[in-house]
Scaffold this active site. Structure first.
Site, short mmCIF file in Angstrom:
data_model
loop_
_atom_site.label_atom_id
_atom_site.label_comp_id
_atom_site.label_asym_id
_atom_site.label_seq_id
_atom_site.Cartn_x
_atom_site.Cartn_y
_atom_site.Cartn_z
N LYS A 132 -18.87 -4.60 3.32
CA LYS A 132 -20.11 -4.88 4.04
C LYS A 132 -21.09 -3.73 3.82
O LYS A 132 -20.69 -2.57 3.72
CB LYS A 132 -19.78 -5.04 5.53
CG LYS A 132 -20.94 -5.43 6.42
CD LYS A 132 -20.43 -5.60 7.86
CE LYS A 132 -21.53 -6.11 8.78
NZ LYS A 132 -21.01 -6.31 10.16
N SER A 215 -22.24 -10.61 11.79
CA SER A 215 -23.11 -9.96 10.83
C SER A 215 -22.44 -9.69 9.48
O SER A 215 -23.12 -9.27 8.53
CB SER A 215 -23.64 -8.65 11.41
OG SER A 215 -22.59 -7.74 11.71
N SER A 239 -18.53 -10.13 14.73
CA SER A 239 -19.08 -10.09 13.37
C SER A 239 -18.07 -10.10 12.24
O SER A 239 -18.44 -10.28 11.08
CB SER A 239 -19.98 -8.86 13.21
OG SER A 239 -21.13 -8.99 14.01
#
Length: 557
Positions: A132, A215, A239
């Site tokens: 990420k 996210s 997330s």
């Protein structure tokens, strides 16, 4: 910076990433959603060689079995995943950064090491791992979706120099992993969808009418398209779990302090009441275990002051008794069918029932989960804690470029909390944690095993995946963060429009509840993945990973 300037800067950044893709890997045409709703599986495979398909369809455990034995070279594996990741990004906008050439150079060094020493670098030798866009990687930008971060060192923990790397990045390299891309996030990170002014919107590859989640949405989309065998996201309100569920994957939200977060970029850094945690998403539960066990084996507590000194526990005499041994005994589970504030859509309700039925068929007990603390109270304290700084941190990052925030982001300008208010919120959170702990303990009286329930079956969201700008309820994910429980996501089924009809005679308990059901359209959601979460207690990572394997395999047997 003018509106024209920040839009152009975002566009330029996106185009610079696309320019790094080899010409022979470029797609001539991206089909519309009407032409091709699902771009996973056979659709993306058509652009790959037979050998590339074989490699990229193999899970992380299978890959390291080959690479650590020298059957597959790290270079061949890296090239296959770089190709497939490039295709995935063109189809759904899932990447922020690609560093394929550096990855292939690392893979070459791994192959050379194997040839010279006749052994792998470590348990992740030659395994491609995606990250990420919060991780700092040598010579790779971190912009976290903010136009104002492009080409700068705007954040406190941004690279002091090009060699700076997050602690987990160093540990993954020491285990032999090949790092090759960073995945898309929503600016602010506070969103169940992935959208920013650089890549635009990241779509769900199984059903491009829908969101990939957030996210860690880029991770979810990339791994769903098998452009990565496994990767790492973060979770402060769902997330990791949201993208895992939306994309048909396994994922784990560890308790705070089990895996190292040191040296990563973040939003609202310094808000320590509900800590963001880092954890993996992957195509199989075995892959999750491989990554978590490998990282814990590096003793991350020696380099991250917030990581607990807890080695991997697989001994029956350890703090958590060996869960695999207990599977020969009867287990017990709680089930949340409705949290009192928002009913799940029909496909999610069906996934919960499939899980319950599977466990009962195996001889385990399932009881209704009726905590003494209303989940609405847990959601309220979560919102209050997230709002301590009144949105100041994220707003300042938007002001760097003057860019407009996406309306989906859960950030609003508000008065900042004072020290007394923060202390009061922390007391409320601790009281909730204590009450919930004692309720869990009390279930020993009704579980049928003489022990408190082993885990709680729960929706992760009220929908299989959100429609754009319609992620209107986070209660099913945030309760886990407030309590700091360990949670795993298990893929269960897909939406079937012929089975998952709209609920008839539905009676809403509030406006959000009604709106959620109104948003359900079997035609639009058809084919989307549906997952559930299994929630354990704090720091029960080994147990929950074992349960993910046991329950997941039972459902799909």
């Amino acid at each position: 910076m003018s509106k024209t300037d920040w839009k152009q800067k975002g566009k330029d950044k996106a185009e610079s990433v696309l320019a790094l893709i080899k010409p022979e890997w470029k797609l001539e045409k991206i089909p519309s959603v009407e032409e091709q709703r699902d771009v996973t599986g056979a659709y993306i495979q058509q652009f790959l060689s037979k050998e590339e398909v074989e490699i990229t369809e193999t899970d992380a455990v299978g890959i390291v079995t080959k690479t650590t034995a020298g059957t597959w070279s790290a270079v061949d594996v890296a090239k296959a995943f770089c190709h497939r990741a490039a295709l995935a990004h063109q189809l759904v906008n899932c990447l922020h950064e690609i560093f394929f050439e550096a990855a292939i150079a690392d893979a070459e060094r791994a192959d050379k090491y194997f040839a010279e020493h006749k052994k792998p670098i470590g348990p992740l030798h030659g395994l491609p791992v995606s990250l990420k866009d919060q991780f700092h990687v040598k010579d790779v930008e971190t912009h976290m979706g903010y136009v104002g971060w492009i080409g700068t060192k705007a954040k406190r923990d941004m690279s002091k120099d090009g060699d700076y790397e997050s602690e987990m990045v160093k540990e993954l390299r020491s285990l032999g992993a090949t790092l090759y891309c960073k995945t898309a996030v929503p600016h602010t990170l506070m969103c169940g969808e992935t959208i920013n002014n650089i890549i635009g919107y990241c779509w769900n590859p199984k059903n491009r009418n829908l969101a990939c989640g957030g996210s860690s949405g880029g991770e979810g989309a990339l791994i769903s398209l098998r452009g990565s065998p496994a990767g790492f996201g973060t979770d402060i309100g769902g997330s990791i779990r949201i993208p895992a569920a939306f994309n048909g994957l396994y994922g784990i939200r560890p308790s705070a302090g089990r895996l190292p977060y040191e040296g990563m970029a973040n939003s609202m850094e310094g808000q320590n009441s509900i800590l963001s945690v880092v954890g993996p998403l992957a195509t199989t539960p075995g892959a999750l275990k491989l990554l978590v066990q490998g990282l814990i084996g590096t003793k991350p507590w020696l380099h991250d002051p917030l990581t607990h000194e807890i080695p991997w526990r697989d001994d029956a005499d350890s703090a958590i008794s060996d869960p695999l041994r207990r599977f020969t005994q009867q287990l017990s589970f709680g089930v949340i069918r409705h949290d009192g504030a928002c009913a799940p859509m029909p496909p999610v309700a069906r996934a919960v029932e499939i899980t319950v039925h599977t466990l009962k068929k195996l001889g385990h007990n399932v009881i209704e989960w009726k905590p003494t603390v209303p989940h609405s109270k847990i959601t309220d304290i979560c919102t209050k804690i997230w709002s301590f700084d009144g949105g100041a941190d994220c707003i300042a990052d938007f002001e760097l470029s003057g860019e407009e925030p996406a309306p989906q982001c859960l950030i609003e300008s508000a008065p900042q909390a004072n020290a007394t208010e923060i202390m009061a919120a922390n007391i409320t959170q601790r009281e909730i944690q204590k009450d919930y702990m004692e309720y869990w303990n009390s279930t020993a009286e009704i579980s049928g095993t003489g022990r408190p329930v082993d885990a709680v079956i729960s929706p992760l969201a009220p929908f299989p995946a959100a429609r754009p700008q319609q992620y209107n309820y986070y209660g099913y994910s945030v309760w886990v963060n407030v309590l700091d429980y360990t949670s795993v996501v298990i893929p269960v089924t897909t939406v079937d429009k012929s089975v998952d009809k709209k609920a008839e005679d539905f009676k809403a308990v509030n406006e959000t509840d009604q709106k959620t059901q109104d948003n359900y359209d079997p035609e639009i959601f058809d084919g989307a993945y549906v997952g559930v979460q299994l929630v354990g207690r704090r720091l029960e990572e080994e147990k929950m990973l074992a349960l993910a394997k046991y329950v997941g395999e039972a459902i799909h047997a």
